[in-house]
Every structure is written in C-alpha cells, then in structure tokens.
Design an enzyme around this catalytic site. Structure first.
Site, PDB file in Angstrom:
ATOM      1  N   GLY A  33      20.149 -18.810   5.893  1.00  4.45           N
ATOM      2  CA  GLY A  33      20.366 -20.124   6.504  1.00  4.45           C
ATOM      3  C   GLY A  33      21.635 -20.764   6.000  1.00  4.45           C
ATOM      4  N   ASN A  34      21.830 -22.027   6.340  1.00  3.42           N
ATOM      5  CA  ASN A  34      23.001 -22.757   5.855  1.00  3.42           C
ATOM      6  C   ASN A  34      22.616 -24.198   5.572  1.00  3.42           C
ATOM      7  OD1 ASN A  34      23.608 -24.467   8.321  1.00  3.42           O
ATOM      8  ND2 ASN A  34      23.700 -22.418   9.218  1.00  3.42           N
ATOM      9  N   ARG A  35      23.561 -24.959   5.029  1.00  2.75           N
ATOM     10  CA  ARG A  35      23.245 -26.294   4.536  1.00  2.75           C
ATOM     11  C   ARG A  35      23.364 -27.408   5.576  1.00  2.75           C
ATOM     12  NH1 ARG A  35      22.527 -26.121  -0.851  1.00  2.75           N
ATOM     13  NH2 ARG A  35      23.587 -24.468  -2.015  1.00  2.75           N
TER      14      ARG A  35
END
Ligand code: CTP
Ligand code: CA
Length: 250
Positions: A33-35
């Site tokens: 995932g990412n932020r």
C-alpha cells in the site's frame, strides 16, 4: 432537487474524482500500500459539490470517510480503479485523478495466507507494472474526439478536462518544477497539480502547497501556486477547473 438549490459554477456538470491509495494484495491478509490519506481527493469532491457538480467519487483506501452526497464507488487495487475510471469517464465533464495509484503490483497473489517455510527459504515478491490510468484516460478521450485538444467537437461524452496530480521531491537531476513539466507532457492531461513531497509534507497533512501546470504554459510562465488547507487548495483547483471548462466549452 438538491443540486438546483445550490447553483454554482459547476452546476449541471459531472465531475469524477479518484481518491486514496490503492492496495495490491499479496495474500488474503497482506497487501502493498501507500500513505495516501484520501484527504485531498475528499476535499476536491466537497469543493466540486459546493460548486454545484454531480460528483462520481472513486475511493481506494482512505483514512477518512468518503464525503456525503457523492456517487460512491469503492475500489481496492489499481486494476479495479482502472475499471471504475473507464466506466465513470464517459458522461463526465471532468476527471480528477487524485488517487495514489500503485505503480507496481505483485505478479501473483496467494488465495491462502503465505506461511513461513521449514526449509529455510523465504518468499521473493516479483512486481509487475500497473497500467497508467491517467494516460489511458487521456488516450481514450483523444481517440474519441479525434484530436489532442480538449473540448473539440465530436464525442462529447468523454471528459473535456482531465486533471492529474504529481507528488515530486526533486533531486540532483532536476527540480520539482522540471519533473512536473515532464510529467504533464508525458501524461498529456489538461492540468497537472504539482505537490511538493517531503518527509512529513503533504501525506496525511491538512495543509499543502500546490502549483498548477498547464500545457499552455511557456518556458517563462510563472505558474500559480496555492498554499493552505487541503480544503482551500481544493476550492482554488475547482475554481480553475470551472474557468477552464468555460473556455473549452463555448
Ligand atoms: N496515475 C495513474 N496510474 C498510475 C500511476 C499514476 O493514473 N499507474 C496518476 C495519478 O493518479 C496522478 C498522476 O498519474 O494523477 C501522477 O502520478 P505519479 O505517481 O506522480 O506519476 P507516475 O507516472 O507514476 O510517475 P512516478 O514514477 O514519478 O511515480
Ligand atoms: Ca507513481
């Protein structure tokens, strides 16, 4: 109806906004995932609603709830986001790609939880490139209108305005603005919202600084830069979108 009660510069327009970060599964319990918090996309959707638009909101993973009053589609992966965008774009006047799309996904994912092995070997994850959804949306629009110019006569069901985002840091090779201009050219979109990314800047923060890049800019154009809350910045972006729509749609 509710929309007629708040006429605004985008009254009668349909705006598709993507938001949040995609998640690429490794197994039923793990993902890459990412932020991205989804805050900028949500703020854009609210600003478009306030301007009177009908909003199609395509939400990948977000830290906050989706705004009320949108036509909501939830997605998980980049490939799901791609399908949702290509389904929503026809009939939209504007497409705003605020989502953080994973550039890569694991080439396979396991239907069962990946377990530690007894033979001492550990799994290796091979990544494959995800499609560039923004560039695809531009290609589809341009193919439909038979031209690279936004808003040409022809198939009017494709968005007349396609807006991309870029998060850049700049490095030894080029500064943030150079990377933004290169990205605008590569994607072919009508407006690129350039975000300065630092360690604690932008991601998950309520305040942001953006520069608006247009393909019409010349080398010595000083592009407009807005600083403020994501809500303020979203209002400025939506105002610019409304202004551009007026010039492309007589
Ligand atoms: N984007 C997209 N599909 C992808 C990757 C990005 O539609 N597979 C969109 C994003 O939603 C954003 C814009 O493209 O509007 C720019 O995203 P960014 O990650 O900055 O661009 P990339 O082309 O992925 O370049 P980089 O290698 O710098 O990450
Ligand atoms: Ca990327």
């Amino acid at each position: 109806d509710a929309e007629a009660d708040r006429p605004g510069p985008l009254h009668g327009k349909t705006v598709t906004v993507t938001a949040g970060g995609t998640r690429e599964p490794l197994d039923p319990v793990r993902f890459l995932g990412n932020r991205s918090s989804g805050k900028q996309g949500a703020a854009l959707a609210r600003a478009a609603l306030d301007a009177g638009a009908h909003v199609r909101f395509i939400a990948a993973h977000m830290d906050i709830p989706a705004p009320e009053g949108v036509e909501l589609t939830r997605v998980e992966t980049a490939l799901e986001l791609r399908e949702a965008v290509h389904a929503a774009a026809p009939g939209s006047d504007v497409l705003i790609m605020a989502a953080a799309v994973a550039d890569f996904r694991p080439d396979t994912h396991s239907d069962t939880k990946i377990k530690k092995r007894d033979d001492g070997t550990d799994p290796v994850i091979t990544l494959v490139r995800n499609p560039d959804i923004l560039a695809e949306a531009v290609q589809r629009r341009d193919a439909a209108t038979g031209s690279g110019a936004a808003g040409d006569a022809g198939d009017t069901s494709q968005p007349s305005l396609i807006v991309g985002f870029a998060a850049e840091t700049g490095d030894g090779n080029a500064d943030v603005l150079d990377y933004g201009r290169q990205k605008l050219a590569r994607k072919g979109c009508d407006l690129l919202i350039l975000n300065r990314v630092g360690t604690s800047l932008v991601f998950g923060q309520d305040s942001t600084e953006v520069t608006l890049l247009s393909p019409q800019d010349s080398a010595d154009t000083v592009p407009p830069t807005f600083t403020g809350s994501k809500t303020d910045v979203a209002r400025r972006i939506v105002a610019r979108v409304a202004q551009e729509l007026e010039t492309v749609l007589p």
